[in-house]
Enzyme design. Structure first.
Site, mmCIF file in Angstrom:
data_model
loop_
_atom_site.group_PDB
_atom_site.id
_atom_site.type_symbol
_atom_site.label_atom_id
_atom_site.label_comp_id
_atom_site.label_asym_id
_atom_site.label_seq_id
_atom_site.Cartn_x
_atom_site.Cartn_y
_atom_site.Cartn_z
ATOM 1 N N LYS A 26 5.446 -5.728 -5.672
ATOM 2 C CA LYS A 26 6.761 -5.119 -5.458
ATOM 3 C C LYS A 26 7.711 -6.125 -4.852
ATOM 4 O O LYS A 26 7.333 -6.848 -3.914
ATOM 5 C CB LYS A 26 6.622 -3.945 -4.468
ATOM 6 C CG LYS A 26 6.457 -2.623 -5.116
ATOM 7 C CD LYS A 26 6.584 -1.504 -4.101
ATOM 8 C CE LYS A 26 5.937 -0.270 -4.660
ATOM 9 N NZ LYS A 26 6.005 0.867 -3.751
ATOM 10 N N GLY B 285 -7.517 2.332 -6.661
ATOM 11 C CA GLY B 285 -6.371 1.984 -7.507
ATOM 12 C C GLY B 285 -6.622 0.885 -8.514
ATOM 13 O O GLY B 285 -5.947 0.823 -9.546
ATOM 14 N N ASP C 194 -4.539 -3.220 -6.993
ATOM 15 C CA ASP C 194 -3.577 -2.700 -7.966
ATOM 16 C C ASP C 194 -2.175 -3.200 -7.666
ATOM 17 O O ASP C 194 -1.452 -3.628 -8.558
ATOM 18 C CB ASP C 194 -3.621 -1.160 -8.003
ATOM 19 C CG ASP C 194 -3.500 -0.511 -6.625
ATOM 20 O OD1 ASP C 194 -3.423 -1.232 -5.610
ATOM 21 O OD2 ASP C 194 -3.485 0.734 -6.557
ATOM 22 N N ASP D 147 2.359 -4.545 -1.808
ATOM 23 C CA ASP D 147 3.614 -3.976 -1.293
ATOM 24 C C ASP D 147 3.922 -4.703 0.014
ATOM 25 O O ASP D 147 4.398 -5.842 -0.009
ATOM 26 C CB ASP D 147 3.401 -2.465 -1.145
ATOM 27 C CG ASP D 147 4.660 -1.704 -0.766
ATOM 28 O OD1 ASP D 147 5.680 -2.350 -0.517
ATOM 29 O OD2 ASP D 147 4.624 -0.471 -0.707
ATOM 30 N N ASP E 260 -1.994 6.125 -8.089
ATOM 31 C CA ASP E 260 -1.880 7.583 -7.974
ATOM 32 C C ASP E 260 -0.749 8.010 -7.055
ATOM 33 O O ASP E 260 -0.215 7.216 -6.277
ATOM 34 C CB ASP E 260 -3.175 8.165 -7.389
ATOM 35 C CG ASP E 260 -3.288 7.879 -5.884
ATOM 36 O OD1 ASP E 260 -3.126 6.704 -5.481
ATOM 37 O OD2 ASP E 260 -3.495 8.831 -5.108
ATOM 38 N N PHE F 261 8.431 3.692 -6.158
ATOM 39 C CA PHE F 261 7.064 4.194 -6.131
ATOM 40 C C PHE F 261 6.581 4.381 -7.563
ATOM 41 O O PHE F 261 7.158 5.142 -8.333
ATOM 42 C CB PHE F 261 6.961 5.511 -5.353
ATOM 43 C CG PHE F 261 5.531 5.892 -5.110
ATOM 44 C CD1 PHE F 261 4.785 5.262 -4.116
ATOM 45 C CD2 PHE F 261 4.909 6.833 -5.910
ATOM 46 C CE1 PHE F 261 3.445 5.564 -3.928
ATOM 47 C CE2 PHE F 261 3.564 7.148 -5.728
ATOM 48 C CZ PHE F 261 2.841 6.518 -4.733
ATOM 49 N N VAL F 262 5.528 3.666 -7.914
ATOM 50 C CA VAL F 262 5.043 3.690 -9.298
ATOM 51 C C VAL F 262 3.644 4.313 -9.370
ATOM 52 O O VAL F 262 2.885 4.281 -8.393
ATOM 53 C CB VAL F 262 5.015 2.269 -9.908
ATOM 54 C CG1 VAL F 262 6.425 1.705 -10.003
ATOM 55 C CG2 VAL F 262 4.113 1.333 -9.115
ATOM 56 N N ARG G 53 -3.577 8.672 -12.159
ATOM 57 C CA ARG G 53 -4.335 7.417 -12.299
ATOM 58 C C ARG G 53 -4.656 7.121 -13.760
ATOM 59 O O ARG G 53 -4.745 5.973 -14.164
ATOM 60 C CB ARG G 53 -5.654 7.500 -11.522
ATOM 61 C CG ARG G 53 -5.501 7.460 -10.017
ATOM 62 C CD ARG G 53 -6.844 7.140 -9.364
ATOM 63 N NE ARG G 53 -6.886 7.513 -7.955
ATOM 64 C CZ ARG G 53 -6.435 6.758 -6.958
ATOM 65 N NH1 ARG G 53 -5.897 5.588 -7.216
ATOM 66 N NH2 ARG G 53 -6.530 7.171 -5.706
HETATM 67 P P1 XMP Z 1 0.411 -2.622 1.082
HETATM 68 O O1 XMP Z 1 1.702 -2.089 1.674
HETATM 69 O O2 XMP Z 1 -0.700 -2.579 2.074
HETATM 70 O O3 XMP Z 1 0.078 -1.588 -0.056
HETATM 71 O O4 XMP Z 1 0.604 -3.958 0.408
HETATM 72 C C1 XMP Z 1 -0.951 -1.774 -0.913
HETATM 73 C C2 XMP Z 1 -1.605 -0.464 -1.242
HETATM 74 O O5 XMP Z 1 -0.684 0.626 -1.145
HETATM 75 C C3 XMP Z 1 -0.716 1.434 -2.278
HETATM 76 N N1 XMP Z 1 0.627 1.394 -2.899
HETATM 77 C C4 XMP Z 1 1.025 2.159 -3.914
HETATM 78 N N2 XMP Z 1 0.372 3.091 -4.618
HETATM 79 N N3 XMP Z 1 2.280 3.427 -5.959
HETATM 80 C C5 XMP Z 1 1.010 3.715 -5.641
HETATM 81 O O6 XMP Z 1 0.426 4.553 -6.309
HETATM 82 C C6 XMP Z 1 3.026 2.512 -5.307
HETATM 83 O O7 XMP Z 1 4.195 2.279 -5.651
HETATM 84 C C7 XMP Z 1 2.361 1.848 -4.212
HETATM 85 N N4 XMP Z 1 2.753 0.888 -3.363
HETATM 86 C C8 XMP Z 1 1.665 0.632 -2.572
HETATM 87 C C9 XMP Z 1 -1.814 0.874 -3.150
HETATM 88 O O8 XMP Z 1 -2.967 1.645 -2.948
HETATM 89 C C10 XMP Z 1 -2.064 -0.517 -2.657
HETATM 90 O O9 XMP Z 1 -3.415 -0.884 -2.723
#
Ligand code: XMP
Length: 183
Positions: free
Chosen positions: A130, A43, A98, A101, A158, A151-152, A164
């Site tokens: 986020k 990402g 990237d 969350d 992706d 969700f972005v 991507r």
């Molecule tokens: P966490 O929850 O571990 O998430 O902080 C981090 C990883 O989750 C993916 N991620 C997303 N990927 N759109 C995406 O395409 C989203 O809105 C999203 N939210 C989390 C991402 O790979 C990140 O490294």
């Protein structure tokens, strides 16, 4: 692809303008220090390419392949698919991701590198953070943009390996989420 975006959050010009500022902050922080940037695949590849070209320091780059998401939901467990090969002893390490969350991914990666006592410092930088209600497992030291809890996709992010290469960050429409869901 663009027709699947219900809201554009940041276009390319906005992203690059913000990266100019972020790169200046990072350059000031690591001036005169031996820096290794570790980008989390896949990402962060586009973010990494645009950010690092704005940092005029003699840094080293490595990548770490991790995965935690399945569709639009975090799995809660992080899998290391490939670990860096570079020697990080006596170096300052900056993790690039990237999006932040739940923070589970970043926490797992920080804990992994924290075991290496030869690393001089360990910080992190994310393109997107986020805004979520529950406490996060880890916070980032450098953040380009805060975004709503949606969700972005795009600019490296992706949905089941699509989008991507979209040159913007946008919210994926519910129709596209349904259409491209994995069976
Ligand atoms: P966490 O929850 O571990 O998430 O902080 C981090 C990883 O989750 C993916 N991620 C997303 N990927 N759109 C995406 O395409 C989203 O809105 C999203 N939210 C989390 C991402 O790979 C990140 O490294």
């Amino acid at each position: 692809m663009i027709q699947d975006i219900s809201e554009v959050l940041f276009d390319e010009a906005t992203i690059l303008h913000r990266l100019d500022t972020l790169a200046r902050k990072i350059s000031a922080e690591y001036e005169g220090k031996d820096l290794t940037v570790v980008a989390l695949l896949t990402g962060s590849v586009i973010f990494m390419a645009d950010l690092l070209r704005r940092i005029p320091l003699p840094l080293q780059v490595d990548c770490l392949a991790v995965s935690s998401y399945h569709g639009t939901q975090s799995k809660g467990t992080v899998t290391f698919r490939q670990t860096p090969v570079a020697d990080l002893s006596n170096r300052h390490v900056l993790i690039l991701d990237d999006i932040l969350d739940t923070g589970i991914t970043l926490r797992t990666v920080l804990d992994h590198f924290a075991k290496d006592k030869t690393i001089l410092s360990l910080k992190s930088c994310v393109l997107l953070r986020k805004l979520i209600e529950q406490p996060r497992k880890a916070e980032a030291d450098f953040v380009a943009f805060d975004i709503p809890n949606a969700f972005v996709v795009g600019y490296g992010l992706d949905y089941n390996e699509r989008y991507r290469n979209l040159p913007l960050v946008g919210v994926l429409s519910p129709e596209a989420i349904t259409r491209y869901a994995k069976e």
